[in-house]
Design an enzyme around this catalytic site. Structure first.
Site, PDB file in Angstrom:
ATOM      1  N   LYS A 182      -0.389  -2.358  -0.543  1.00  0.00           N
ATOM      2  CA  LYS A 182      -0.743  -3.165  -1.714  1.00  0.00           C
ATOM      3  C   LYS A 182      -0.614  -2.330  -2.988  1.00  0.00           C
ATOM      4  O   LYS A 182      -0.091  -2.808  -3.999  1.00  0.00           O
ATOM      5  CB  LYS A 182      -2.170  -3.720  -1.554  1.00  0.00           C
ATOM      6  CG  LYS A 182      -2.245  -4.815  -0.492  1.00  0.00           C
ATOM      7  CD  LYS A 182      -3.677  -5.142  -0.069  1.00  0.00           C
ATOM      8  CE  LYS A 182      -3.672  -6.142   1.086  1.00  0.00           C
ATOM      9  NZ  LYS A 182      -5.016  -6.381   1.650  1.00  0.00           N
ATOM     10  N   ASP A 198      -8.638 -12.262  -4.039  1.00  0.00           N
ATOM     11  CA  ASP A 198      -8.477 -12.638  -2.628  1.00  0.00           C
ATOM     12  C   ASP A 198      -8.931 -14.081  -2.378  1.00  0.00           C
ATOM     13  O   ASP A 198      -8.680 -14.636  -1.313  1.00  0.00           O
ATOM     14  CB  ASP A 198      -9.286 -11.691  -1.729  1.00  0.00           C
ATOM     15  CG  ASP A 198      -8.410 -10.638  -1.064  1.00  0.00           C
ATOM     16  OD1 ASP A 198      -7.193 -10.885  -0.942  1.00  0.00           O
ATOM     17  OD2 ASP A 198      -8.939  -9.592  -0.662  1.00  0.00           O
ATOM     18  N   GLN A 233     -11.228  -4.481   1.000  1.00  0.00           N
ATOM     19  CA  GLN A 233     -10.439  -4.546   2.228  1.00  0.00           C
ATOM     20  C   GLN A 233     -11.366  -4.840   3.417  1.00  0.00           C
ATOM     21  O   GLN A 233     -12.334  -4.117   3.650  1.00  0.00           O
ATOM     22  CB  GLN A 233      -9.671  -3.224   2.433  1.00  0.00           C
ATOM     23  CG  GLN A 233      -8.718  -3.244   3.613  1.00  0.00           C
ATOM     24  CD  GLN A 233      -7.565  -4.247   3.452  1.00  0.00           C
ATOM     25  OE1 GLN A 233      -6.956  -4.349   2.395  1.00  0.00           O
ATOM     26  NE2 GLN A 233      -7.299  -5.007   4.494  1.00  0.00           N
TER      27      GLN A 233
END
Ligand code: NDP
Length: 288
Positions: free
Chosen positions: A53, A120, A97
Site C-alpha cells: 500500500k 477503509d 491494518q
C-alpha cells in the site's frame, strides 16, 4: 471460454488516473493527499500488505506514513495514536491494518478513526450510511475497498447490474455484506449465502453475477455457475504447495462463465487501487 477479467490492468488504469489527479491537486491547490497505515504486531502477511500500500501511494504521488507498533501495545496507546492522526493535517486517510493482535479490540479501535478519514470504510458511521443508501449517489464518501473493487471489475465487463440476479457467497463486514449492499445500490436483486446456506449449488446457479468471498479454496465448482455469468472471486487461499488459489475452481469455471477474475491478478490489485482512490477523494473533500 470466459473472458478473463484482468484486475491488474483495471487497477493500473485507476492508479494512472489518480496519479494525474494528485499532480493536479498539488499544482493547483498545493494539496498532497496523505495516508497513514498503522500495523500492530509482526503478522508477515500484514507487513506485506502495508508495504504494498505504501509503495502504491509513492507511485501515485500520495504521501504515506507507516507506523509500526509492537504486538503488546496497550489499547489506550493505539487509540491515542489514532486521535493524533485524526488531528494531523498531512493525513487524509487512516488505515488500521487488520487483524489486530489480541487482546486489542478491532471494533473499539476502528470507532476512534475520524469517519472523514476512514478510507477503509469500516467506521460504523460509514457502514450505517452504506446500509441506508438506496441509490448509488447516496453512498457514504468511503465504502470498503475490496467490494468497491468488485463492482469496478463487474462494470469493466460492460455487464448491466440493474435488475439482474446477484449472489454473494460470504457475509463478512469486510467483503460479503458491503458487496451485497453495493450491488443493491446498483439495483441488482441480491442473495447472500453463507456457511449455513442450504442448496448453495442451486442458489449460485441462479446468479448472473456471482461474487465469492468465503475463504474456502475452490468451493465454487463449474457446476454451480450459470452459463455466461460474471464470476468475481475474492478468495485468497494458500495451498500446501505454496500456490495461491481462489474460492472458485478457476480452470473448470472459465469454461462455463461469461467472464471471470483470476487469483492472483483479479480482485487483489483492485483493493489497493480503491484505497488510493478513497485517500485522494478524502484530500479533495478536506479542501472543500
Ligand atoms: P471471513 O472468514 O470473515 O468470511 C467468510 C464468509 O464465508 C463467512 O460469511 C462464512 O459464513 C462464509 N463461508 C465459509 N465457508 C462457507 C461455505 N462452505 N459455504 C458458504 N459460505 C461459506 O472472510 P473474509 O470475508 O474476510 O474473506 C473472504 C476471502 O476473501 C478470504 O479468502 C480472504 O483472504 C479474501 N480476501 C481478499 C481480499 C483481496 O483484496 N483480494 C481482501 C479481503 C479478503 P459464516 O458467516 O456462516 O461463517
Amino acid at each position: 471460454m470466459a473472458m478473463i477479467i484482468d484486475g491488474k490492468a483495471v487497477a493500473q488504469r485507476i492508479r494512472d488516473g489518480l496519479k494525474a489527479e494528485v499532480a493536479k491537486l498539488q499544482k493547483e491547490r498545493g494539496i498532497t493527499p496523505g495516508l497513514a497505515a498503522v500495523l500492530v504486531g509482526e503478522n508477515p502477511a500484514s507487513k506485506v500488505y502495508v508495504n504494498m500500500k505504501a509503495k502504491a501511494c509513492e507511485e501515485a504521488g500520495i504521501y504515506s506514513e507507516k507506523i509500526y507498533l509492537p504486538a503488546d501495545t496497550p489499547q489506550e496507546r493505539l487509540v491515542n495514536l489514532v486521535h493524533e492522526l485524526n488531528q494531523n493535517k498531512k493525513i487524509h486517510g487512516i488505515l488500521i491494518q487488520l487483524p489486530l493482535p489480541p487482546p486489542l479490540d478491532e471494533h473499539t479501535v476502528l470507532q476512534e478513526v475520524d469517519p472523514d478519514k476512514d478510507v477503509d470504510g469500516f467506521h460504523p458511521v460509514n457502514l450505517g450510511k452504506l446500509l441506508s443508501a438506496k441509490f448509488w449517489n447516496e453512498l457514504p464518501p468511503f465504502v470498503p475497498c475490496t467490494p468497491a473493487g468488485c463492482i469496478k471489475l463487474i462494470e469493466s465487463t460492460g455487464t448491466e447490474i440493474e435488475g439482474v440476479n446477484a449472489v454473494v457467497v460470504g457475509r463478512s463486514v469486510i467483503v460479503g455484506k458491503p458487496a451485497a449492499m453495493l450491488l443493491l445500490a446498483k439495483q441488482a436483486t441480491v442473495t447472500v449465502a453463507h456457511s449455513r446456506t442450504k442448496n448453495l449449488k442451486e442458489i449460485c446457479r441462479q446468479a448472473d453475477i456471482l461474487v465469492v468471498a468465503a475463504g474456502k479454496a475452490r468451493l465454487v465448482t463449474a457446476g454451480m455457475i450459470k452459463p455466461g455469468a460474471v464470476v468475481i472471486d475474492v478468495g485468497v487461499n494458500r495451498m500446501s504447495d505454496g500456490k495461491l488459489v481462489g474460492d472458485v475452481d478457476f480452470e473448470a469455471a472459465k469454461e462455463v462463465a461469461g467472464s471471470i477474475t483470476p487469483v492472483p491478478g483479479g480482485v487483489g490489485p483492485m483493493t489497493i487501487a480503491m484505497l488510493l482512490s478513497n485517500t485522494v477523494a478524502s484530500a479533495k473533500r478536506s479542501a472543500g
